[in-house]
Design a protein around this motif. Structure first.
Motif, mmCIF file in Angstrom:
data_model
loop_
_atom_site.group_PDB
_atom_site.id
_atom_site.type_symbol
_atom_site.label_atom_id
_atom_site.label_comp_id
_atom_site.label_asym_id
_atom_site.label_seq_id
_atom_site.Cartn_x
_atom_site.Cartn_y
_atom_site.Cartn_z
ATOM 1 N N GLY A 189 -6.224 -9.789 13.009
ATOM 2 C CA GLY A 189 -6.123 -8.343 13.196
ATOM 3 C C GLY A 189 -4.926 -8.022 14.066
ATOM 4 N N TRP A 190 -4.425 -6.782 13.949
ATOM 5 C CA TRP A 190 -3.352 -6.331 14.850
ATOM 6 C C TRP A 190 -3.894 -6.386 16.275
ATOM 7 C CZ3 TRP A 190 1.053 -6.453 12.403
ATOM 8 C CH2 TRP A 190 1.092 -6.211 11.023
ATOM 9 N N HIS A 191 -3.011 -6.571 17.264
ATOM 10 C CA HIS A 191 -3.444 -6.938 18.617
ATOM 11 C C HIS A 191 -4.395 -5.941 19.261
ATOM 12 C CE1 HIS A 191 0.040 -4.329 19.711
ATOM 13 N NE2 HIS A 191 -0.825 -3.925 20.613
ATOM 14 N N ALA A 216 10.919 -8.133 15.176
ATOM 15 C CA ALA A 216 10.391 -8.802 13.978
ATOM 16 C C ALA A 216 10.132 -7.870 12.791
ATOM 17 C CB ALA A 216 9.094 -9.536 14.329
ATOM 18 N N TYR A 217 10.230 -6.539 13.003
ATOM 19 C CA TYR A 217 9.915 -5.620 11.898
ATOM 20 C C TYR A 217 11.096 -5.493 10.942
ATOM 21 C CZ TYR A 217 5.262 -3.896 13.056
ATOM 22 O OH TYR A 217 3.912 -3.776 13.242
ATOM 23 N N LEU A 218 10.882 -5.973 9.733
ATOM 24 C CA LEU A 218 11.953 -5.939 8.739
ATOM 25 C C LEU A 218 12.165 -4.541 8.162
ATOM 26 C CD1 LEU A 218 11.186 -9.252 6.768
ATOM 27 C CD2 LEU A 218 12.716 -8.915 8.726
ATOM 28 N N ASP A 219 11.284 -3.578 8.522
ATOM 29 C CA ASP A 219 11.508 -2.216 8.020
ATOM 30 C C ASP A 219 12.281 -1.359 9.009
ATOM 31 O OD1 ASP A 219 9.114 -2.236 9.666
ATOM 32 O OD2 ASP A 219 8.812 -0.160 9.031
ATOM 33 N N MET A 220 12.634 -1.922 10.178
ATOM 34 C CA MET A 220 13.495 -1.152 11.076
ATOM 35 C C MET A 220 14.921 -1.147 10.514
ATOM 36 S SD MET A 220 11.718 0.161 13.467
ATOM 37 C CE MET A 220 10.202 0.196 12.507
ATOM 38 N N LYS A 221 15.596 -0.008 10.727
ATOM 39 C CA LYS A 221 16.988 0.072 10.292
ATOM 40 C C LYS A 221 17.823 -0.940 11.085
ATOM 41 C CE LYS A 221 16.798 5.083 9.353
ATOM 42 N NZ LYS A 221 17.296 5.168 7.965
ATOM 43 N N GLY A 246 -9.003 2.672 11.008
ATOM 44 C CA GLY A 246 -8.010 3.690 10.631
ATOM 45 C C GLY A 246 -7.268 3.247 9.377
ATOM 46 N N HIS A 247 -6.264 4.021 9.000
ATOM 47 C CA HIS A 247 -5.467 3.698 7.792
ATOM 48 C C HIS A 247 -6.365 3.582 6.563
ATOM 49 C CE1 HIS A 247 -1.551 3.012 9.781
ATOM 50 N NE2 HIS A 247 -2.265 2.539 10.784
ATOM 51 N N THR A 248 -7.398 4.442 6.474
ATOM 52 C CA THR A 248 -8.415 4.297 5.425
ATOM 53 C C THR A 248 -8.542 5.523 4.529
ATOM 54 O OG1 THR A 248 -9.954 4.837 7.216
ATOM 55 C CG2 THR A 248 -9.897 2.543 6.475
ATOM 56 N N SER A 276 6.472 -0.529 3.863
ATOM 57 C CA SER A 276 7.209 -0.033 2.688
ATOM 58 C C SER A 276 7.220 1.484 2.516
ATOM 59 C CB SER A 276 6.651 -0.701 1.430
ATOM 60 O OG SER A 276 5.304 -0.292 1.213
ATOM 61 N N GLU A 277 7.087 2.225 3.618
ATOM 62 C CA GLU A 277 7.166 3.686 3.465
ATOM 63 C C GLU A 277 8.443 4.112 2.740
ATOM 64 O OE1 GLU A 277 6.221 2.150 6.265
ATOM 65 O OE2 GLU A 277 4.836 3.371 7.442
ATOM 66 N N THR A 278 9.556 3.426 3.025
ATOM 67 C CA THR A 278 10.863 3.834 2.474
ATOM 68 C C THR A 278 11.365 2.889 1.380
ATOM 69 O OG1 THR A 278 12.143 2.531 4.062
ATOM 70 C CG2 THR A 278 11.484 4.754 4.762
ATOM 71 N N GLY A 281 -6.911 -2.868 12.171
ATOM 72 C CA GLY A 281 -7.305 -2.506 13.532
ATOM 73 C C GLY A 281 -6.223 -1.775 14.313
ATOM 74 N N ASP A 282 -5.085 -1.471 13.674
ATOM 75 C CA ASP A 282 -3.983 -0.792 14.365
ATOM 76 C C ASP A 282 -4.134 0.722 14.294
ATOM 77 O OD1 ASP A 282 -3.598 -1.190 11.546
ATOM 78 O OD2 ASP A 282 -1.623 -0.278 11.765
ATOM 79 N N GLU A 283 -3.524 1.388 15.251
ATOM 80 C CA GLU A 283 -3.329 2.843 15.229
ATOM 81 C C GLU A 283 -4.585 3.615 14.829
ATOM 82 O OE1 GLU A 283 1.379 2.998 14.070
ATOM 83 O OE2 GLU A 283 -0.031 2.766 12.422
ATOM 84 N N ALA A 286 0.825 -1.216 0.000
ATOM 85 C CA ALA A 286 0.000 0.000 0.000
ATOM 86 C C ALA A 286 0.855 1.261 0.000
ATOM 87 C CB ALA A 286 -0.936 -0.010 1.209
ATOM 88 N N ARG A 287 1.874 1.318 0.864
ATOM 89 C CA ARG A 287 2.696 2.548 0.930
ATOM 90 C C ARG A 287 3.470 2.715 -0.368
ATOM 91 N NH1 ARG A 287 2.211 1.380 6.318
ATOM 92 N NH2 ARG A 287 1.075 3.064 7.366
ATOM 93 N N HIS A 288 4.034 1.631 -0.861
ATOM 94 C CA HIS A 288 4.541 1.594 -2.241
ATOM 95 C C HIS A 288 3.963 0.345 -2.875
ATOM 96 C CE1 HIS A 288 7.685 4.555 -0.992
ATOM 97 N NE2 HIS A 288 7.490 4.975 -2.233
HETATM 98 C C1 TNX Z 1 3.343 0.988 12.500
HETATM 99 S S1 TNX Z 1 2.735 -1.553 13.444
HETATM 100 C C2 TNX Z 1 2.286 0.585 11.693
HETATM 101 C C3 TNX Z 1 2.367 0.828 10.262
HETATM 102 C C4 TNX Z 1 3.658 1.449 9.855
HETATM 103 C C5 TNX Z 1 4.785 0.841 10.651
HETATM 104 C C6 TNX Z 1 6.129 1.318 10.237
HETATM 105 C C7 TNX Z 1 1.388 -1.304 12.774
HETATM 106 C C8 TNX Z 1 0.399 -2.326 12.955
HETATM 107 N N1 TNX Z 1 1.228 -0.174 12.091
HETATM 108 O O1 TNX Z 1 1.280 1.619 9.842
HETATM 109 O O2 TNX Z 1 3.853 1.239 8.503
HETATM 110 O O3 TNX Z 1 4.582 1.148 12.005
HETATM 111 O O4 TNX Z 1 7.133 0.633 10.908
#
Ligand code: TNX
Length: 509
Positions: free
Chosen positions: A350-352, A395-400, A256-258, A446-448, A319-321, A168-170
């Motif tokens: 769903g996210w926790h 576990a987040y593969l997008d962390m530096k 959210g995220h909609t 995939s923001e980056t 369901g996150d954020e 979605a982000r890319h």
């Molecule tokens: C948090 S973790 C998010 C995503 C972001 C991500 C970037 C989670 C369920 N939501 O919207 O892309 O951080 O690391």
């Protein structure tokens, strides 16, 4: 491996008795048990293949023929075993539905499993025991194709071993997703979670709501052209994943995220006004209109089309954020969303955060926080909710990897190899018993990330670390041993053209 039996004195050892008979420490995820027999198998130009499963046989033949240049004729369902035989009979019951037994002798290889998936996972182990150049897409002539002889018995610790890709982000094309599936296969991943919608893009055509894809899919982070999958494209991905023994989990993130959906249909907004499309990277600013009846018509039709296209058991509702949704609206929405997904014959993932609502017994909650305790989630687990573990700081593969990494984010900290591997999914969340853990997932946001090379660089070498936690017994957990095993993967990625991060925590050969 942990059960490495020296073959000194092993009767019938067929090659040099002087050679120490033990398996090299090279297989990721490490198998349950490896017992060397002192022999060495050499794949020769006259070798033949037999397989009880045409798909797995064809997969192995394709990889071996490309790199060795040998003909390797494949017979499916043959009475007499080939030099390499993939058999659906005779596997011990202990290997279950996804495990296998691999027996390597001086002049034959016998792989036995109870299912095609088990054969496929066993093939990955066999490939890792052959020289790294076996993964080359082009013929390599300078290599003796040898593998250490012995018996491997192997099966997974957890039933859910997932990878998530944020398309979605890319946006990533079908070919790019298939390429990632090829890579994930090597480490026994069995669920592919696609994050199909977010504020910045809607990536799946929905016939009853066409603007979602054509408007909502028309951009991405940074303002690029975005894109979306037609339903035929989506089916292509489902089938490609299935042919690699991976079940697709589609995610439509709600409430959210909609923004992409809200921008596509003014009528979905509480004020009847469509917001502009969004190409930034903020989170938490959008919400479906929880009080609006049309919101549930929308969700029912989207989930209905997606469920019809998805053979797997789960629809992920995000369901996150949801920080632009009030807490009472949030729980009311999640409750209704669970009913809608259930009406279409699927279970919710769903996210926790969804644990704030009362969860159905079949609902799977995906833990993503950086904390080690979550009381709502622990309470849900005590009532039977199963959890997939994706703690962002491991576990987040997008962390530096380190502060020098140019791609990725650092809100959950830096995640180098030892952080990715150094935790136990079965004993991590306080008040949650190991029996509540369904498995592990490695999300890649995939923001980056823009290219497949970017995906490769973030996923390797961490993805294999997460999948070893998902597959291998807890008793095998050992950072030093793992780092050596992981190092052995480097030349394989090199042969495949995968640009990976050469972490200083790993001894690359
Ligand atoms: C948090 S973790 C998010 C995503 C972001 C991500 C970037 C989670 C369920 N939501 O919207 O892309 O951080 O690391």
């Amino acid at each position: 491996g942990m059960t490495v039996t020296g073959a000194a004195g092993a009767a019938g050892a067929s090659s040099s008795a002087a050679a120490a008979a033990s398996f090299p420490n090279v297989v990721v995820p490490v198998p349950v048990s490896e017992t060397a027999n002192g022999s060495t198998f050499t794949l020769a130009s006259a070798a033949t293949l037999t397989a009880d499963d045409a798909n797995v046989g064809g997969y192995l033949a394709g990889i071996l023929r490309a790199s060795t240049g040998y003909a390797l004729p494949l017979t499916v369902g043959a009475a007499a075993p080939g030099t390499i035989a993939l058999s659906l009979s005779g596997a011990p019951a202990t290997v279950g539905a996804e495990g296998y037994q691999l027996t390597i002798k001086a002049s034959s290889v016998l792989l036995q499993a109870n299912s095609a998936a088990g054969l496929f996972h066993g093939v990955q182990t066999l490939l890792q025991l052959l020289p790294a150049q076996v993964m080359s897409p082009a013929k390599v002539t300078s290599v003796a194709w040898k593998a250490t002889g012995g018996t491997i018995l192997d099966y997974p610790r957890f039933g859910y071993r997932g990878a998530m890709l944020d398309v979605a982000r890319h946006f990533f094309t079908v070919a790019q997703v298939e390429h990632y599936i090829d890579e994930l296969s090597l480490y026994k991943v069995n669920y592919l979670h696609l994050h199909l919608s977010d504020d910045q893009g809607w990536r799946i055509a929905i016939n009853s709501w066409p603007n979602l894809a054509t408007t909502g899919g028309s951009t991405e982070v940074g303002g690029g052209a975005g894109g979306y999958y037609t339903q035929a494209d989506y089916t292509t991905i489902v089938n490609y994943a299935a042919s690699h023994y991976m079940t697709l989990v589609p995610e439509i993130d709600t409430p959210g995220h909609t923004n992409a959906a809200l921008a596509s249909y003014a009528a979905l907004n509480c004020n009847g006004v469509a917001p502009p499309l969004y190409t930034g990277t903020d989170v938490g600013f959008s919400s479906l209109c929880v009080s609006l009846p049309l919101t549930y018509t929308f969700l029912d039709q989207v989930v209905g089309e997606l469920a019809a296209l998805t053979p797997g058991p789960y629809i992920h509702i995000g369901g996150d954020e949801a920080s632009s949704t009030s807490q009472s609206d949030y729980t009311s929405f999640i409750t209704k969303a669970q009913q809608i997904v259930g009406n279409h014959g699927k279970a919710v993932m769903g996210w926790h955060n969804i644990a704030a609502a009362t969860l159905a017994p079949s609902t799977l909650a995906q833990f993503w926080d950086t904390t080690k305790s979550n009381s709502a989630l622990a309470a849900a687990a005590a009532k039977g909710t199963k959890i997939v573990m994706s703690p962002a700081n491991h576990a987040y593969l997008d962390m530096k990897y380190t502060k020098k990494t140019t791609l990725g984010q650092n809100w959950a900290g830096y995640v180098d190899v030892n952080a990715a591997y150094g935790w136990d999914p079965g004993n991590y969340l306080s008040g949650v018993s190991a029996s509540a853990i369904a498995g592990v997932e490695a999300p890649l946001w995939s923001e980056t990330l823009v290219t497949s090379a970017n995906i490769d660089y973030m996923a390797f070498p961490r993805l294999p670390a997460l999948m070893e936690l998902g597959w291998s017994p807890e008793s095998t957990h050992n950072q030093t041993s793992f780092d050596a095993r992981l190092g052995a993967q480097g030349p394989r990625w090199h042969a495949m053209g995968v640009d990976y991060y050469k972490s200083t925590q790993v001894k690359w050969p």
